[in-house]
Design a protein around this motif. Structure first.
Motif, PDB file in Angstrom:
ATOM      1  N   GLU A  23       0.830  -1.207   0.000  1.00 38.18           N
ATOM      2  CA  GLU A  23       0.000   0.000   0.000  1.00 38.18           C
ATOM      3  C   GLU A  23       0.862   1.253   0.000  1.00 38.18           C
ATOM      4  O   GLU A  23       0.554   2.234  -0.686  1.00 38.18           O
ATOM      5  CB  GLU A  23      -0.919   0.001   1.220  1.00 38.18           C
ATOM      6  CG  GLU A  23      -1.814   1.239   1.314  1.00 38.18           C
ATOM      7  CD  GLU A  23      -2.708   1.227   2.525  1.00 38.18           C
ATOM      8  OE1 GLU A  23      -2.820   2.287   3.185  1.00 38.18           O
ATOM      9  OE2 GLU A  23      -3.299   0.171   2.837  1.00 38.18           O
ATOM     10  N   PHE A  80      -8.635   1.307  -3.839  1.00 37.84           N
ATOM     11  CA  PHE A  80      -8.795   0.470  -2.651  1.00 37.84           C
ATOM     12  C   PHE A  80     -10.129  -0.279  -2.667  1.00 37.84           C
ATOM     13  O   PHE A  80     -10.221  -1.408  -2.182  1.00 37.84           O
ATOM     14  CB  PHE A  80      -8.683   1.317  -1.385  1.00 37.84           C
ATOM     15  CG  PHE A  80      -7.282   1.788  -1.106  1.00 37.84           C
ATOM     16  CD1 PHE A  80      -6.190   1.084  -1.577  1.00 37.84           C
ATOM     17  CD2 PHE A  80      -7.049   2.935  -0.376  1.00 37.84           C
ATOM     18  CE1 PHE A  80      -4.898   1.508  -1.324  1.00 37.84           C
ATOM     19  CE2 PHE A  80      -5.766   3.376  -0.116  1.00 37.84           C
ATOM     20  CZ  PHE A  80      -4.687   2.660  -0.584  1.00 37.84           C
ATOM     21  N   GLY A 120      -8.122   2.856   4.164  1.00 37.91           N
ATOM     22  CA  GLY A 120      -6.972   3.093   3.295  1.00 37.91           C
ATOM     23  C   GLY A 120      -6.917   4.530   2.813  1.00 37.91           C
ATOM     24  O   GLY A 120      -5.845   5.148   2.771  1.00 37.91           O
TER      25      GLY A 120
END
Length: 454
Positions: free
Chosen positions: A149, A171, A367
Protein backbone atom coordinates in the motif's frame (compact mmCIF):
# COMPACT_ATOMS: atom_id res chain seq x y z
CA UNK A 1 -29.74 -26.66 6.02
CA UNK A 2 -28.07 -26.94 2.65
CA UNK A 3 -31.42 -25.86 1.24
CA UNK A 4 -30.81 -22.49 2.93
CA UNK A 5 -27.06 -22.03 2.44
CA UNK A 6 -26.79 -22.70 -1.28
CA UNK A 7 -29.67 -20.38 -2.33
CA UNK A 8 -28.24 -17.75 0.02
CA UNK A 9 -24.88 -17.98 -1.74
CA UNK A 10 -26.53 -17.58 -5.15
CA UNK A 11 -28.53 -14.54 -3.98
CA UNK A 12 -25.42 -12.89 -2.53
CA UNK A 13 -23.51 -13.48 -5.78
CA UNK A 14 -26.31 -11.83 -7.76
CA UNK A 15 -26.32 -8.82 -5.42
CA UNK A 16 -22.52 -8.50 -5.70
CA UNK A 17 -22.67 -8.63 -9.51
CA UNK A 18 -25.42 -5.98 -9.69
CA UNK A 19 -23.58 -3.63 -7.32
CA UNK A 20 -20.29 -4.06 -9.16
CA UNK A 21 -22.04 -3.18 -12.42
CA UNK A 22 -23.40 -0.01 -10.81
CA UNK A 23 -19.98 1.05 -9.48
CA UNK A 24 -18.54 0.85 -12.98
CA UNK A 25 -20.85 3.72 -13.98
CA UNK A 26 -20.06 6.17 -11.16
CA UNK A 27 -18.52 9.55 -12.00
CA UNK A 28 -15.42 8.66 -9.99
CA UNK A 29 -14.86 5.44 -11.93
CA UNK A 30 -15.58 6.99 -15.32
CA UNK A 31 -13.13 9.82 -14.66
CA UNK A 32 -10.38 7.44 -13.57
CA UNK A 33 -10.90 5.13 -16.55
CA UNK A 34 -10.69 8.05 -18.97
CA UNK A 35 -7.04 8.56 -18.02
CA UNK A 36 -4.97 5.85 -19.79
CA UNK A 37 -1.86 6.57 -17.72
CA UNK A 38 -3.78 5.93 -14.51
CA UNK A 39 -5.36 2.76 -15.88
CA UNK A 40 -1.94 1.39 -16.85
CA UNK A 41 -0.45 2.33 -13.48
CA UNK A 42 -3.38 0.76 -11.63
CA UNK A 43 -2.99 -2.45 -13.61
CA UNK A 44 0.71 -2.63 -12.77
CA UNK A 45 -0.20 -2.45 -9.10
CA UNK A 46 -3.12 -4.86 -9.28
CA UNK A 47 -1.32 -7.66 -11.11
CA UNK A 48 1.38 -7.73 -8.41
CA UNK A 49 -0.81 -7.17 -5.38
CA UNK A 50 -3.43 -9.68 -6.47
CA UNK A 51 -0.76 -12.35 -6.96
CA UNK A 52 0.51 -11.65 -3.43
CA UNK A 53 -3.01 -11.78 -1.98
CA UNK A 54 -3.82 -14.98 -3.86
CA UNK A 55 -0.72 -16.69 -2.45
CA UNK A 56 -1.79 -15.59 1.03
CA UNK A 57 -5.36 -16.85 0.63
CA UNK A 58 -4.14 -20.21 -0.69
CA UNK A 59 -2.60 -20.96 2.69
CA UNK A 60 -5.59 -20.08 4.85
CA UNK A 61 -7.98 -23.02 4.45
CA UNK A 62 -5.55 -25.83 5.34
CA UNK A 63 -3.27 -24.42 8.04
CA UNK A 64 -5.20 -25.94 10.94
CA UNK A 65 -5.78 -29.24 9.14
CA UNK A 66 -2.10 -29.54 8.21
CA UNK A 67 -1.03 -29.17 11.84
CA UNK A 68 -3.71 -31.67 12.90
CA UNK A 69 -2.49 -34.12 10.24
CA UNK A 70 0.97 -33.92 11.76
CA UNK A 71 -0.54 -35.04 15.08
CA UNK A 72 -0.64 -31.76 16.99
CA UNK A 73 -3.49 -31.19 19.45
CA UNK A 74 -5.65 -28.07 19.40
CA UNK A 75 -3.73 -26.42 22.25
CA UNK A 76 -0.42 -26.83 20.43
CA UNK A 77 -1.96 -25.58 17.19
CA UNK A 78 -3.21 -22.48 19.00
CA UNK A 79 0.34 -21.85 20.22
CA UNK A 80 1.57 -21.96 16.63
CA UNK A 81 -1.08 -19.40 15.68
CA UNK A 82 -0.05 -17.19 18.59
CA UNK A 83 3.60 -17.40 17.50
CA UNK A 84 2.58 -16.03 14.11
CA UNK A 85 0.65 -13.11 15.57
CA UNK A 86 3.40 -12.38 18.11
CA UNK A 87 6.02 -12.39 15.34
CA UNK A 88 3.92 -9.94 13.35
CA UNK A 89 3.62 -7.68 16.40
CA UNK A 90 7.33 -7.86 17.28
CA UNK A 91 9.16 -8.00 13.97
CA UNK A 92 6.49 -6.13 12.04
CA UNK A 93 7.54 -2.88 13.70
CA UNK A 94 10.90 -3.17 11.92
CA UNK A 95 9.59 -3.97 8.45
CA UNK A 96 8.07 -0.49 8.08
CA UNK A 97 11.31 1.43 8.73
CA UNK A 98 13.18 -0.99 6.48
CA UNK A 99 10.70 -0.25 3.68
CA UNK A 100 10.86 3.49 4.22
CA UNK A 101 14.64 3.56 4.30
CA UNK A 102 15.72 0.86 1.82
CA UNK A 103 12.73 0.89 -0.52
CA UNK A 104 9.19 -0.49 -0.66
CA UNK A 105 9.96 -2.49 -3.82
CA UNK A 106 12.82 -4.29 -2.08
CA UNK A 107 10.61 -5.13 0.91
CA UNK A 108 7.91 -6.50 -1.39
CA UNK A 109 10.53 -8.72 -2.99
CA UNK A 110 11.59 -9.80 0.51
CA UNK A 111 7.95 -10.70 1.17
CA UNK A 112 8.01 -13.11 -1.77
CA UNK A 113 11.21 -14.75 -0.50
CA UNK A 114 10.19 -15.06 3.16
CA UNK A 115 6.70 -16.30 2.40
CA UNK A 116 8.11 -18.93 0.03
CA UNK A 117 10.43 -20.21 2.78
CA UNK A 118 7.44 -20.17 5.15
CA UNK A 119 5.57 -22.44 2.72
CA UNK A 120 8.54 -24.81 2.47
CA UNK A 121 8.65 -25.23 6.27
CA UNK A 122 5.17 -26.82 6.04
CA UNK A 123 6.84 -29.92 4.56
CA UNK A 124 8.26 -30.65 8.01
CA UNK A 125 6.30 -32.13 10.92
CA UNK A 126 8.81 -30.76 13.43
CA UNK A 127 7.25 -28.26 15.84
CA UNK A 128 10.24 -25.93 15.86
CA UNK A 129 10.46 -25.86 12.08
CA UNK A 130 6.74 -25.05 11.90
CA UNK A 131 7.19 -22.36 14.56
CA UNK A 132 10.01 -20.87 12.47
CA UNK A 133 7.63 -20.87 9.52
CA UNK A 134 5.00 -19.06 11.59
CA UNK A 135 7.58 -16.38 12.45
CA UNK A 136 8.39 -15.89 8.78
CA UNK A 137 4.67 -15.83 8.02
CA UNK A 138 4.07 -13.13 10.63
CA UNK A 139 6.83 -10.97 9.17
CA UNK A 140 5.54 -11.55 5.64
CA UNK A 141 2.01 -10.58 6.61
CA UNK A 142 3.27 -7.30 8.06
CA UNK A 143 5.01 -6.52 4.78
CA UNK A 144 1.97 -7.53 2.73
CA UNK A 145 -0.37 -5.15 4.55
CA UNK A 146 1.97 -2.16 4.72
CA UNK A 147 4.70 -2.00 2.06
CA UNK A 148 2.46 -2.74 -0.93
CA UNK A 149 0.00 0.00 0.00
CA UNK A 150 2.86 2.40 0.81
CA UNK A 151 4.39 1.79 -2.61
CA UNK A 152 1.09 2.48 -4.34
CA UNK A 153 0.27 5.70 -2.48
CA UNK A 154 3.74 7.13 -3.10
CA UNK A 155 3.52 6.41 -6.82
CA UNK A 156 -0.07 7.69 -7.04
CA UNK A 157 0.52 10.96 -5.20
CA UNK A 158 4.24 11.76 -5.48
CA UNK A 159 5.28 10.27 -8.80
CA UNK A 160 2.21 10.61 -11.03
CA UNK A 161 0.28 13.31 -9.11
CA UNK A 162 -3.08 11.71 -9.86
CA UNK A 163 -6.15 13.09 -8.02
CA UNK A 164 -6.14 11.79 -4.47
CA UNK A 165 -9.83 10.87 -4.73
CA UNK A 166 -8.92 8.10 -7.17
CA UNK A 167 -7.17 6.29 -4.32
CA UNK A 168 -10.62 5.42 -2.96
CA UNK A 169 -11.53 3.71 -6.21
CA UNK A 170 -8.32 1.67 -6.22
CA UNK A 171 -8.79 0.47 -2.65
CA UNK A 172 -12.44 -0.32 -3.31
CA UNK A 173 -11.47 -2.44 -6.32
CA UNK A 174 -8.75 -4.12 -4.27
CA UNK A 175 -11.24 -5.09 -1.58
CA UNK A 176 -13.81 -6.32 -4.12
CA UNK A 177 -11.39 -8.51 -6.03
CA UNK A 178 -9.75 -9.66 -2.81
CA UNK A 179 -13.04 -11.37 -1.99
CA UNK A 180 -13.13 -12.95 -5.42
CA UNK A 181 -9.52 -14.09 -5.06
CA UNK A 182 -10.33 -15.67 -1.69
CA UNK A 183 -13.11 -17.72 -3.28
CA UNK A 184 -10.87 -18.82 -6.15
CA UNK A 185 -8.01 -19.59 -3.75
CA UNK A 186 -10.32 -21.73 -1.65
CA UNK A 187 -11.33 -23.73 -4.72
CA UNK A 188 -7.70 -24.05 -5.85
CA UNK A 189 -6.59 -25.11 -2.37
CA UNK A 190 -9.34 -27.71 -2.18
CA UNK A 191 -8.48 -28.98 -5.67
CA UNK A 192 -4.79 -29.30 -4.80
CA UNK A 193 -5.34 -30.95 -1.43
CA UNK A 194 -8.30 -33.20 -2.19
CA UNK A 195 -8.80 -33.72 -5.91
CA UNK A 196 -5.10 -33.99 -6.77
CA UNK A 197 -4.37 -35.91 -3.54
CA UNK A 198 -1.43 -33.75 -2.43
CA UNK A 199 -2.97 -33.49 1.02
CA UNK A 200 -3.01 -30.40 3.28
CA UNK A 201 0.52 -29.42 2.23
CA UNK A 202 -0.54 -29.06 -1.42
CA UNK A 203 -1.86 -25.47 -1.24
CA UNK A 204 1.38 -24.29 0.36
CA UNK A 205 3.42 -25.79 -2.44
CA UNK A 206 1.10 -24.19 -4.99
CA UNK A 207 1.67 -20.79 -3.36
CA UNK A 208 5.42 -20.90 -4.07
CA UNK A 209 5.27 -20.49 -7.88
CA UNK A 210 2.63 -17.76 -7.40
CA UNK A 211 5.06 -15.92 -5.13
CA UNK A 212 7.84 -16.41 -7.69
CA UNK A 213 5.59 -14.89 -10.36
CA UNK A 214 4.82 -11.99 -8.02
CA UNK A 215 8.55 -11.35 -7.57
CA UNK A 216 9.15 -11.38 -11.34
CA UNK A 217 6.32 -8.90 -11.89
CA UNK A 218 7.71 -6.59 -9.20
CA UNK A 219 11.17 -6.66 -10.78
CA UNK A 220 9.76 -6.04 -14.25
CA UNK A 221 6.99 -3.50 -13.64
CA UNK A 222 7.68 -1.56 -10.43
CA UNK A 223 9.99 1.36 -9.80
CA UNK A 224 11.63 1.82 -6.41
CA UNK A 225 10.38 4.43 -3.94
CA UNK A 226 11.34 5.25 -0.38
CA UNK A 227 10.14 7.21 2.61
CA UNK A 228 12.73 8.70 4.92
CA UNK A 229 15.91 7.11 3.58
CA UNK A 230 18.15 9.20 5.81
CA UNK A 231 18.95 8.59 9.45
CA UNK A 232 19.65 5.55 11.56
CA UNK A 233 17.45 2.48 11.49
CA UNK A 234 16.54 2.76 15.19
CA UNK A 235 15.67 6.43 14.70
CA UNK A 236 13.45 5.49 11.79
CA UNK A 237 11.63 2.90 13.93
CA UNK A 238 11.06 5.31 16.77
CA UNK A 239 10.30 8.17 14.38
CA UNK A 240 7.12 6.43 13.26
CA UNK A 241 6.09 5.78 16.87
CA UNK A 242 6.82 9.37 17.87
CA UNK A 243 4.63 10.69 15.06
CA UNK A 244 1.79 8.48 16.29
CA UNK A 245 2.17 9.67 19.88
CA UNK A 246 2.60 13.34 18.97
CA UNK A 247 -0.27 13.63 16.49
CA UNK A 248 -3.58 12.73 18.06
CA UNK A 249 -5.38 12.22 14.77
CA UNK A 250 -2.90 9.55 13.68
CA UNK A 251 -3.07 7.93 17.12
CA UNK A 252 -6.87 7.77 17.03
CA UNK A 253 -6.94 6.47 13.46
CA UNK A 254 -4.50 3.70 14.38
CA UNK A 255 -6.54 2.92 17.49
CA UNK A 256 -9.72 2.54 15.44
CA UNK A 257 -7.89 0.35 12.92
CA UNK A 258 -6.49 -1.91 15.65
CA UNK A 259 -9.88 -2.33 17.29
CA UNK A 260 -11.82 -3.11 14.13
CA UNK A 261 -9.25 -5.52 12.73
CA UNK A 262 -8.76 -7.32 16.06
CA UNK A 263 -12.51 -7.96 16.19
CA UNK A 264 -12.31 -9.23 12.61
CA UNK A 265 -9.43 -11.63 13.38
CA UNK A 266 -11.08 -12.92 16.55
CA UNK A 267 -14.21 -13.60 14.50
CA UNK A 268 -12.11 -15.73 12.12
CA UNK A 269 -11.37 -18.13 14.99
CA UNK A 270 -14.87 -18.15 16.48
CA UNK A 271 -17.33 -18.45 13.63
CA UNK A 272 -16.82 -22.20 13.07
CA UNK A 273 -17.29 -23.32 16.73
CA UNK A 274 -20.25 -20.96 17.00
CA UNK A 275 -22.05 -22.59 14.08
CA UNK A 276 -20.92 -26.13 14.99
CA UNK A 277 -23.16 -25.93 18.06
CA UNK A 278 -26.17 -25.92 15.74
CA UNK A 279 -24.87 -28.62 13.39
CA UNK A 280 -21.56 -30.17 12.39
CA UNK A 281 -22.99 -30.86 8.93
CA UNK A 282 -23.06 -27.25 7.74
CA UNK A 283 -21.18 -26.69 4.42
CA UNK A 284 -18.41 -24.54 5.88
CA UNK A 285 -16.74 -24.02 2.50
CA UNK A 286 -19.87 -22.49 1.02
CA UNK A 287 -20.43 -20.39 4.15
CA UNK A 288 -16.85 -19.11 3.81
CA UNK A 289 -17.62 -18.22 0.20
CA UNK A 290 -20.71 -16.32 1.38
CA UNK A 291 -18.45 -14.30 3.67
CA UNK A 292 -16.16 -13.43 0.78
CA UNK A 293 -19.07 -12.39 -1.44
CA UNK A 294 -20.29 -10.11 1.37
CA UNK A 295 -16.86 -8.43 1.40
CA UNK A 296 -17.30 -7.81 -2.33
CA UNK A 297 -20.76 -6.37 -1.67
CA UNK A 298 -19.35 -4.08 1.01
CA UNK A 299 -16.61 -2.71 -1.25
CA UNK A 300 -19.14 -1.92 -3.98
CA UNK A 301 -21.46 -0.26 -1.46
CA UNK A 302 -18.56 1.89 -0.28
CA UNK A 303 -17.79 3.13 -3.77
CA UNK A 304 -21.45 3.82 -4.51
CA UNK A 305 -21.94 5.69 -1.23
CA UNK A 306 -18.92 7.98 -1.48
CA UNK A 307 -19.54 8.66 -5.18
CA UNK A 308 -22.84 10.38 -4.27
CA UNK A 309 -20.92 13.19 -2.58
CA UNK A 310 -23.25 13.11 0.44
CA UNK A 311 -21.07 10.83 2.54
CA UNK A 312 -17.34 10.44 3.09
CA UNK A 313 -14.93 7.75 4.21
CA UNK A 314 -15.40 8.98 7.78
CA UNK A 315 -19.12 8.25 7.61
CA UNK A 316 -18.56 4.75 6.28
CA UNK A 317 -16.02 4.04 9.03
CA UNK A 318 -18.68 4.95 11.62
CA UNK A 319 -21.17 2.60 9.99
CA UNK A 320 -18.58 -0.19 9.89
CA UNK A 321 -18.02 0.05 13.64
CA UNK A 322 -21.77 0.07 14.30
CA UNK A 323 -22.34 -2.92 12.02
CA UNK A 324 -19.51 -4.91 13.60
CA UNK A 325 -20.86 -4.12 17.07
CA UNK A 326 -24.33 -5.31 16.07
CA UNK A 327 -22.83 -8.47 14.58
CA UNK A 328 -20.86 -9.26 17.73
CA UNK A 329 -23.92 -8.61 19.92
CA UNK A 330 -25.98 -11.07 17.85
CA UNK A 331 -23.15 -13.58 18.19
CA UNK A 332 -23.02 -12.99 21.96
CA UNK A 333 -26.74 -13.76 22.25
CA UNK A 334 -26.73 -16.86 20.05
CA UNK A 335 -23.35 -18.42 20.88
CA UNK A 336 -24.57 -21.27 23.08
CA UNK A 337 -23.12 -24.50 24.40
CA UNK A 338 -26.01 -26.57 23.03
CA UNK A 339 -28.92 -25.81 20.72
CA UNK A 340 -31.84 -28.10 19.99
CA UNK A 341 -33.31 -25.99 17.17
CA UNK A 342 -30.68 -26.41 14.47
CA UNK A 343 -32.37 -23.97 12.08
CA UNK A 344 -31.60 -21.09 14.42
CA UNK A 345 -28.07 -21.12 12.99
CA UNK A 346 -29.36 -18.67 10.37
CA UNK A 347 -29.50 -15.87 12.99
CA UNK A 348 -25.79 -15.86 13.97
CA UNK A 349 -24.97 -16.49 10.30
CA UNK A 350 -26.80 -13.29 9.32
CA UNK A 351 -24.81 -11.50 12.02
CA UNK A 352 -21.57 -12.80 10.51
CA UNK A 353 -22.66 -11.67 7.04
CA UNK A 354 -23.28 -8.16 8.42
CA UNK A 355 -19.72 -8.11 9.77
CA UNK A 356 -18.28 -9.17 6.41
CA UNK A 357 -20.18 -6.43 4.58
CA UNK A 358 -18.67 -4.01 7.12
CA UNK A 359 -15.21 -5.44 6.37
CA UNK A 360 -15.76 -4.79 2.67
CA UNK A 361 -16.66 -1.15 3.38
CA UNK A 362 -13.90 -0.73 5.96
CA UNK A 363 -10.76 -1.45 3.94
CA UNK A 364 -11.15 1.15 1.17
CA UNK A 365 -12.32 3.72 3.74
CA UNK A 366 -9.45 3.23 6.18
CA UNK A 367 -6.97 3.09 3.29
CA UNK A 368 -8.12 6.47 2.00
CA UNK A 369 -8.02 8.07 5.47
CA UNK A 370 -4.50 6.73 6.00
CA UNK A 371 -3.47 8.28 2.68
CA UNK A 372 -4.64 11.65 4.03
CA UNK A 373 -3.32 11.47 7.59
CA UNK A 374 -0.17 9.33 7.60
CA UNK A 375 2.98 11.27 6.56
CA UNK A 376 4.80 9.82 3.56
CA UNK A 377 8.24 9.82 5.22
CA UNK A 378 7.12 7.32 7.88
CA UNK A 379 4.17 5.66 6.16
CA UNK A 380 5.24 2.00 6.29
CA UNK A 381 6.68 2.38 9.80
CA UNK A 382 3.48 3.92 11.15
CA UNK A 383 1.27 1.32 9.47
CA UNK A 384 3.24 -1.49 11.11
CA UNK A 385 3.04 0.19 14.51
CA UNK A 386 -0.73 0.21 13.99
CA UNK A 387 -0.63 -3.59 13.81
CA UNK A 388 1.04 -4.06 17.20
CA UNK A 389 -2.08 -3.59 19.38
CA UNK A 390 -4.07 -5.55 16.80
CA UNK A 391 -1.84 -8.60 17.27
CA UNK A 392 -1.70 -8.17 21.05
CA UNK A 393 -5.51 -8.10 21.33
CA UNK A 394 -5.85 -11.10 19.01
CA UNK A 395 -3.26 -13.11 20.95
CA UNK A 396 -5.05 -12.24 24.18
CA UNK A 397 -8.32 -13.52 22.78
CA UNK A 398 -6.72 -16.79 21.66
CA UNK A 399 -5.04 -17.32 25.03
CA UNK A 400 -8.34 -16.73 26.81
CA UNK A 401 -9.99 -19.40 24.67
CA UNK A 402 -7.49 -22.09 25.71
CA UNK A 403 -8.91 -25.14 27.43
CA UNK A 404 -12.69 -25.49 27.68
CA UNK A 405 -13.86 -22.89 25.17
CA UNK A 406 -17.61 -23.44 25.42
CA UNK A 407 -18.17 -21.04 28.34
CA UNK A 408 -15.61 -18.49 27.11
CA UNK A 409 -16.77 -17.80 23.56
CA UNK A 410 -19.70 -15.63 24.67
CA UNK A 411 -17.43 -13.56 26.92
CA UNK A 412 -15.08 -12.92 23.98
CA UNK A 413 -18.01 -11.84 21.80
CA UNK A 414 -19.16 -9.46 24.53
CA UNK A 415 -15.63 -8.06 24.79
CA UNK A 416 -15.77 -7.45 21.02
CA UNK A 417 -19.00 -5.48 21.46
CA UNK A 418 -17.26 -3.30 24.04
CA UNK A 419 -14.28 -2.84 21.72
CA UNK A 420 -16.57 -1.67 18.93
CA UNK A 421 -18.16 0.91 21.24
CA UNK A 422 -14.73 2.17 22.30
CA UNK A 423 -13.68 2.31 18.65
CA UNK A 424 -16.80 4.31 17.82
CA UNK A 425 -15.94 6.88 20.49
CA UNK A 426 -12.37 7.11 19.18
CA UNK A 427 -13.68 7.55 15.64
CA UNK A 428 -15.96 10.43 16.74
CA UNK A 429 -12.99 12.12 18.43
CA UNK A 430 -10.93 11.62 15.26
CA UNK A 431 -13.64 13.30 13.16
CA UNK A 432 -13.91 16.18 15.63
CA UNK A 433 -10.16 16.84 15.38
CA UNK A 434 -10.35 16.83 11.58
CA UNK A 435 -13.18 19.37 11.68
CA UNK A 436 -11.17 21.57 14.04
CA UNK A 437 -8.22 21.39 11.66
CA UNK A 438 -10.48 22.37 8.76
CA UNK A 439 -10.02 19.03 6.98
CA UNK A 440 -12.96 17.86 4.89
CA UNK A 441 -12.80 14.32 3.62
CA UNK A 442 -12.85 14.43 -0.12
CA UNK A 443 -16.13 13.78 -1.85
CA UNK A 444 -15.77 12.96 -5.54
CA UNK A 445 -18.81 14.92 -6.61
CA UNK A 446 -17.44 18.05 -4.94
CA UNK A 447 -14.03 17.83 -6.54
CA UNK A 448 -12.77 18.41 -10.03
CA UNK A 449 -11.93 14.79 -10.66
CA UNK A 450 -12.00 14.91 -14.44
CA UNK A 451 -8.52 14.56 -15.91
CA UNK A 452 -7.04 17.58 -17.62
CA UNK A 453 -4.52 17.98 -20.40
CA UNK A 454 -1.96 18.92 -17.77
Amino acid sequence: MNGVIYPLFVVLCIIAAVLQQKTSRTNLELAARSNPDFVNFQRRFFVVYFAALFSDWLQGPYVYRLYATYGFESGTIAILYIIGFAASALFGTFTGPLADRFGRKRLCLLFCLLYSICCLTKLSANFYMLAFGRILGGISTSILFSSFESWYIYEHVQHYDFPQEWIMGTFSKTTFWNGFLAIMAGIAANATAEWMNFGPVGPFLLAIPILALCAVLILKNWDENQGNEKGEFSRQCMGGLNRILQEEKILLLGFVQSIFESVMYIFVFLWTPTLDVYSTLLPLGIIFSCFMVCIMIGSSLYELIVSTGKYTSEHTLTWCLIMSGVSMFISFIFAKETEENTMLFIIPLVGFLILEVAVGMYYPGIGFLRSQEVPEAYRAAIMNWFRVPLNVITCGGLLWLQGDKSHKIRSVYFACVVLCLIGLLAKQKFSALRRQAGIIASSPSKQNILPTDD
